[in-house]
Design a protein around this motif. Structure first.
Motif, PDB file in Angstrom:
ATOM      1  N   SER A 138       0.828  -1.198   0.000  1.00  0.00           N
ATOM      2  CA  SER A 138       0.000   0.000   0.000  1.00  0.00           C
ATOM      3  C   SER A 138       0.866   1.253   0.000  1.00  0.00           C
TER       4      SER A 138
ATOM      5  N   ARG B  27       0.635   5.520   0.109  1.00  0.00           N
ATOM      6  CA  ARG B  27      -0.161   6.734   0.345  1.00  0.00           C
ATOM      7  C   ARG B  27       0.826   7.886   0.511  1.00  0.00           C
TER       8      ARG B  27
ATOM      9  N   ALA C 162      -0.926   6.502   7.998  1.00  0.00           N
ATOM     10  CA  ALA C 162      -1.044   5.040   8.033  1.00  0.00           C
ATOM     11  C   ALA C 162      -2.345   4.524   8.637  1.00  0.00           C
TER      12      ALA C 162
ATOM     13  N   ASP D 243      -4.639   3.143   5.895  1.00  0.00           N
ATOM     14  CA  ASP D 243      -4.273   1.858   5.301  1.00  0.00           C
ATOM     15  C   ASP D 243      -4.454   0.715   6.289  1.00  0.00           C
TER      16      ASP D 243
ATOM     17  N   VAL E 219       3.325  -0.958   4.074  1.00  0.00           N
ATOM     18  CA  VAL E 219       2.647   0.333   3.945  1.00  0.00           C
ATOM     19  C   VAL E 219       3.698   1.424   3.829  1.00  0.00           C
TER      20      VAL E 219
ATOM     21  N   MET F  58      -3.235   0.495  -3.625  1.00  0.00           N
ATOM     22  CA  MET F  58      -3.034  -0.719  -2.844  1.00  0.00           C
ATOM     23  C   MET F  58      -3.080  -1.917  -3.790  1.00  0.00           C
TER      24      MET F  58
END
Length: 364
Positions: free
Chosen positions: A164, A166, A183, A186, A233, A246
């Protein structure tokens, strides 16, 4: 009769329940707008210490009573529930007071500033027979709801890995690092879609502060999952390119969710790698590649926060835990705390505390 009384008496809840928003800052206006637009809720008040700010929010949704004292909200018998959108450090105090006043609670992520406070909140909600719901909004997007269904029905097979990302050029927060800021989204999604939720026993975290901001602005989490699978992540405040993607790989198919691609948010790839051990003495691996079709499921156009409000009302009426209940928020919080310990230990794996409250009984 209020919805809070309904949970205790078992009698039907009213068609529309009363709710108040506490906190009129960044997220409060969104909560107020969706409560106003919901057939399940009547927006009874917008509460903030700053009256002018609360007034602006109330006016933006067509008008609602403005309150500056939270005790006035909690004392109102027509208010069944509160939606709290204040800094995490205030959550424990506000949620505790609301639950003690008999109000159901929807609280912004993270559930609390530390795990001990989160445990106390979850236990109090169970003890009082009230719904404590964590506002993990992404879990109610059509894309994530579909991902959950696809995994549950076995479309991907056994999960092998999750990756994932971000990242964006974001605001450096004054009180939390990038892991605590980004986080949770996620982690909440993983808890929502994976069988068994966030069941990792340890987490390894690494981060960097190249700006000298005093906190990590770039961060990475690694979580070992069941059966040798791994979740990774990546979060970042410093990227000029915004990415929210993701990838979930399974033994049958791989799913890619690109939240910034409205034309094709989900892609399912019938492609992968098959490994078999040879029958010789060296047990050499035989690798074959599977190249099948790619397809993109159609998704409805729905605002996630509207689905949050529907779920909140449904959980109250049925006396059941919400899909993203206090326990879900506690699992995410436990990973974040362990990640902070790992970060302080230069990435050494840190154990994730158990999330089972000590108090058993009573539906949240």
């Amino acid at each position: 009769m209020t919805a809070s009384e309904t949970v205790r008496t078992g009698r039907p809840a009213p068609a529309r329940m009363g709710a108040a928003v506490i906190g009129a800052g960044y997220w409060g206006p969104n909560l107020a707008r969706n409560l106003r637009g919901s057939a399940d809720w009547e927006l009874m008040a917008v509460c903030d210490l700053d009256r002018e700010r609360a007034t602006r929010v109330a006016e933006s949704v067509g008008g609602a009573p403005v309150v500056t004292d939270v005790e006035e909200v909690l004392a109102d018998p027509l208010i069944d529930a509160v939606a709290i959108a204040t800094p995490a450090r205030t959550h424990h105090g506000l949620v505790t007071r609301a639950l003690e006043a008999g109000k159901h609670v929807l609280v912004e992520k993270p559930l609390a500033a530390d795990r001990a406070a989160g445990v106390a909140m979850v236990e109090l909600a169970r003890e009082r027979g009230l719904v404590l719901m964590t506002d993990h909004t992404y879990c109610y997007t059509p894309a994530v709801l579909r991902i959950r269904d696809l995994i549950a029905e076995g479309a991907l097979g056994d999960i092998l890995y999750v990756d994932s990302t971000r990242i964006n050029l974001g605001l450096v927060q004054p009180d939390v690092d990038v892991l605590w800021d980004l986080a949770p989204h996620d982690l909440a999604i993983l808890d929502f879609v994976l069988p068994g939720g966030l069941s990792a026993a340890t987490v390894s975290a690494s981060g960097a502060d190249p700006l000298g901001a005093g906190r990590a602005c770039v961060g990475y989490l690694a979580l070992p999952l069941a059966n040798g699978a791994m979740a990774h992540v990546q979060v970042n405040w410093l990227s000029p390119t915004k990415i929210r993607r993701m990838v979930i790989g399974g033994t049958r198919r791989t799913l890619v969710w690109d939240d910034l691609n409205p034309a094709q948010r989900l892609s399912i790839f019938d492609r992968g790698v098959d490994v078999a051990l040879a029958g010789d003495a060296d047990h050499a691996a035989r690798v074959s590649y599977r190249l099948g079709d790619t397809w993109s499921p159609a998704l409805p156009e729905q605002e996630a926060l509207a689905n949050v409000m529907t779920e909140f009302a449904s959980a109250i009426r049925s006396g059941r835990p919400a899909r993203t209940d206090g326990d879900s928020g506690l699992r995410v919080l436990s990973v974040l705390e362990a990640a902070s310990r790992s970060l302080a230990a230069q990435g050494a794996p840190a154990p994730i505390a158990t999330t089972v409250p000590t108090l058993i009984g009573g539906a949240a």
